[in-house]
Scaffold this active site. Structure first.
Site, PDB file in Angstrom:
ATOM      1  N   SER A 101      -2.050   5.819  -5.208  1.00 41.56           N
ATOM      2  CA  SER A 101      -2.260   6.819  -4.278  1.00 41.56           C
ATOM      3  C   SER A 101      -2.735   7.971  -4.669  1.00 41.56           C
ATOM      4  O   SER A 101      -3.887   7.890  -5.511  1.00 41.56           O
ATOM      5  CB  SER A 101      -0.902   6.893  -3.379  1.00 41.56           C
ATOM      6  OG  SER A 101      -1.326   7.896  -2.202  1.00 41.56           O
TER       7      SER A 101
ATOM      8  N   ASP B 269      -3.492  -1.682   3.448  1.00 46.56           N
ATOM      9  CA  ASP B 269      -2.994  -0.355   3.225  1.00 46.56           C
ATOM     10  C   ASP B 269      -3.324   0.640   4.451  1.00 46.56           C
ATOM     11  O   ASP B 269      -4.608   0.794   5.116  1.00 46.56           O
ATOM     12  CB  ASP B 269      -3.884   0.122   2.042  1.00 46.56           C
ATOM     13  CG  ASP B 269      -3.584   1.595   1.316  1.00 46.56           C
ATOM     14  OD1 ASP B 269      -2.746   2.398   2.348  1.00 46.56           O
ATOM     15  OD2 ASP B 269      -4.094   1.993   0.540  1.00 46.56           O
TER      16      ASP B 269
ATOM     17  N   HIS C 284       0.258  -0.106   0.940  1.00 44.30           N
ATOM     18  CA  HIS C 284      -0.268   1.093   0.075  1.00 44.30           C
ATOM     19  C   HIS C 284       0.641   1.319  -1.108  1.00 44.30           C
ATOM     20  O   HIS C 284      -0.063   1.334  -2.167  1.00 44.30           O
ATOM     21  CB  HIS C 284       0.189   2.260   1.029  1.00 44.30           C
ATOM     22  CG  HIS C 284      -0.297   3.551   0.080  1.00 44.30           C
ATOM     23  ND1 HIS C 284      -1.935   3.569  -0.128  1.00 44.30           N
ATOM     24  CD2 HIS C 284       0.308   4.662  -0.229  1.00 44.30           C
ATOM     25  CE1 HIS C 284      -1.888   4.986  -0.846  1.00 44.30           C
ATOM     26  NE2 HIS C 284      -0.756   5.491  -0.827  1.00 44.30           N
TER      27      HIS C 284
END
Length: 334
Positions: free
Chosen positions: A150, A244, A278
């Protein structure tokens, strides 16, 4: 006959290692419920359970016996680990101190939940994160590898672009853009791409879906908000989840690939996993489908289907280790 729970490896092993769970001493065809539980470093409780039936010899081997229902169903030998769910809503499973293990308690109950009550056997298995002899050391010299997820992936991409001696970088669901703030390095300023909160959607579950809140990418791979990854000295591996919901990671990885090739670099490898959200974490980590977003101060959805996400984590871990071994050598500084 006494019911016994056996684990291989017994007692303790790394979190990324599979564990073979078997229950012996049951009656032929006996219905049982297996429960797993652990508390994280903040005391939050995680639980999973599954219903099984022993074989004709009174043996239950999770490598051969499918779960009949519960937190998961089907042949899933490690399901009691990856299917753990927090008792507290929107709580993400995290490991902050890798020097200490997690203790997972396994229980065998007579019958199938919700009727299952009598405890038949139990075992505790410690799952640690550092192999014997591994220690923290200051990073010096060449052959340095970076791994981030991320925003952490974007930080790693920035480091690889501006710093020396970075030999390999893995970006897990990164964006490759300066997101909400200007990135400064010496005389370089990368403006933020920015976002529009009016683009927030509300899913059927009531959770917020922020996948499209970032501003459009004008100019494609030459957008001024993009991290200059073409300056990276070493190769970059992009790992992305097709489901995601933090942002469109697969699209961002494709744009990053275009930028590298436009600047004369080799086409990077992009590994894309369907049904994967994610937070692609180490093998057997429970999937985080939703948690509190720090910017919005509200729970948002991260995407992913638990079984597909779990399988992606196992494969991604192998791909990461192979990548670092190839580019950093047999003793990488992970």
């Amino acid at each position: 006959m006494t019911v016994t729970v056996t684990l291989e490896p017994a007692g303790r092993c790394r979190w990324d290692e599979p564990v073979r769970i078997a229950v012996r001493g049951l009656a032929p065809g006996q219905p049982v419920t297996l429960r797993a539980s652990l508390r994280d470093e903040k005391g939050a409780l995680f639980r999973a359970h599954a219903r099984y039936c022993a074989d004709a010899a009174g043996l239950l081997d999770l490598e051969r016996a499918p779960a009949l229902g519960g937190s998961f169903a089907g042949l899933e030998p490690m399901g009691l680990f990856w299917a753990l769910e927090p008792e507290k809503p929107f709580w993400r499973f995290l490991k902050r101190d890798v020097q200490t293990p997690f203790a997972v308690e396994l229980e065998v109950l007579d019958g199938h939940e919700p009727e299952a009550q009598r405890l038949l056997g139990r075992a505790v298995h410690e799952r640690d994160f550092l192999a014997p002899g591994v220690r923290r050391e200051p990073i010096k010299g060449p052959r340095i590898g970076l791994l981030g997820i991320s925003l952490g992936a974007d930080i790693c991409l920035s480091m690889a672009s501006f710093l020396k001696n970075i030999s390999a970088t893995v970006s897990i669901n990164g964006s490759g853009f300066s997101g909400h703030r200007v990135v400064y390095y010496k005389d370089i300023n990368i403006p933020p791409l920015g976002h529009d909160l009016r683009r927030v959607k509300v899913a059927f579950s009531g959770l917020l879906d922020i996948v499209d809140i970032r501003n459009d990418i004008i100019g494609g791979c030459e957008n001024p908000c993009m991290i200059p990854i073409e300056k990276a000295q070493g190769p970059i591996l992009f790992i992305v989840g097709q489901d995601d919901h933090n942002w469109r990671s697969e699209l961002y990885a494709q744009i990053a690939s275009e930028r590298l090739q436009a600047h004369g670099k080799e086409k990077p490898r992009i590994i894309s996993y369907p049904g994967t959200g994610h937070y692609i974490e180490p093998p057997y980590f429970p999937m985080c489908p939703a948690s509190l977003h720090k910017l919005l101060d509200k729970p948002v959805m991260w995407g992913g289907e638990p079984r597909a996400h779990s399988k992606a984590q196992v494969d991604a871990w192998k791909q990461i280790l192979t990548f670092f071994t190839k580019h950093l050598g047999p003793s990488p500084k992970l």
